[in-house]
Design a protein around this motif. Sequence first.
Motif, PDB file in Angstrom:
ATOM      1  N   MET A   1       0.848  -1.196   0.000  1.00  0.00           N
ATOM      2  CA  MET A   1       0.000   0.000   0.000  1.00  0.00           C
ATOM      3  C   MET A   1       0.877   1.238   0.000  1.00  0.00           C
ATOM      4  O   MET A   1       1.743   1.409   0.844  1.00  0.00           O
ATOM      5  N   SER A   2       0.631   2.128  -0.951  1.00  0.00           N
ATOM      6  CA  SER A   2       1.472   3.320  -0.999  1.00  0.00           C
ATOM      7  C   SER A   2       0.724   4.561  -0.508  1.00  0.00           C
ATOM      8  O   SER A   2       1.239   5.653  -0.535  1.00  0.00           O
ATOM      9  N   GLY A   3      -0.524   4.424  -0.081  1.00  0.00           N
ATOM     10  CA  GLY A   3      -1.247   5.583   0.433  1.00  0.00           C
ATOM     11  C   GLY A   3      -1.763   6.452  -0.691  1.00  0.00           C
ATOM     12  O   GLY A   3      -1.730   6.091  -1.869  1.00  0.00           O
ATOM     13  N   ASP A   4      -2.257   7.647  -0.339  1.00  0.00           N
ATOM     14  CA  ASP A   4      -2.825   8.553  -1.328  1.00  0.00           C
ATOM     15  C   ASP A   4      -1.743   9.148  -2.206  1.00  0.00           C
ATOM     16  O   ASP A   4      -0.636   9.416  -1.758  1.00  0.00           O
ATOM     17  N   LEU A   5      -2.103   9.397  -3.476  1.00  0.00           N
ATOM     18  CA  LEU A   5      -1.177  10.087  -4.369  1.00  0.00           C
ATOM     19  C   LEU A   5      -1.132  11.572  -4.002  1.00  0.00           C
ATOM     20  O   LEU A   5      -2.060  12.119  -3.410  1.00  0.00           O
TER      21      LEU A   5
END
Length: 205
Positions: A1-5
């Motif tokens: 998971m990379s989180g919000d852009l």
Amino acid sequence: MSGDLVRPFAAGIDGASGGVDPAGVVSERRLSDLRGLFRDAAALERAVGEGDEVVYRVVAAPVPEVEGEVPFSVTTIEAGRVGDEFYMTRGHAHPEPQGEVYFGLSGRGVLLMYDGEEVRWVEIRPGVAGYIPPGWAHRTANVGGEPFRFLAVYPGSAGHDYAIVAEGGMGARVVRSAAGYEVVEEPGGAGPAVREYYRRRKKRG
Ligand code: S6P
Ligand code: ZN
């Protein structure tokens, strides 16, 4: 998971100071952080003892190093030498074989690239872009008498492998010469493990 852009934004790039506004992470490397990288280890230790000055600073824009994002940063390398060798970055390879673009902002530098067998280099000046293909380790050196500054733009999933350069070198060194500077290839070449590291990263999936 990379989180919000990240949300869209514009950043000011100051070629005279190396500033990025807004800025994210700022990092500095001193002479003592570069132990083992210059050929003249005794000269390096003398310079560490005489003040351990900052060799380069990287000011990143607030873009995370995650897949999909495209981080960018400005590097400022001060003018100076350790023995005959010009001040330079640590140098790294991208473990995910991803390309990168450098764009000269001020001063004069050499972008050195190495794929475990071949050495390539280009001179970077203001207005010049250097392209680093996937699978090539890279290091920059300031070959002028003033700070050398460049913008770097790279894929967020590229990663940074410093150990392969610390152990396997860059295949060449940027040193002072009568003409100003020269790029001198190192005899011997890399060992089989280093060559294999790069070979794997240059294969297309
Ligand atoms: C990142 C890019 C540059 C360098 C910077 C410092 O992929 O190549 O921003 O990080 O020039 O060099 P180094 O080798 O210490 O990361
Ligand atoms: Zn890079």
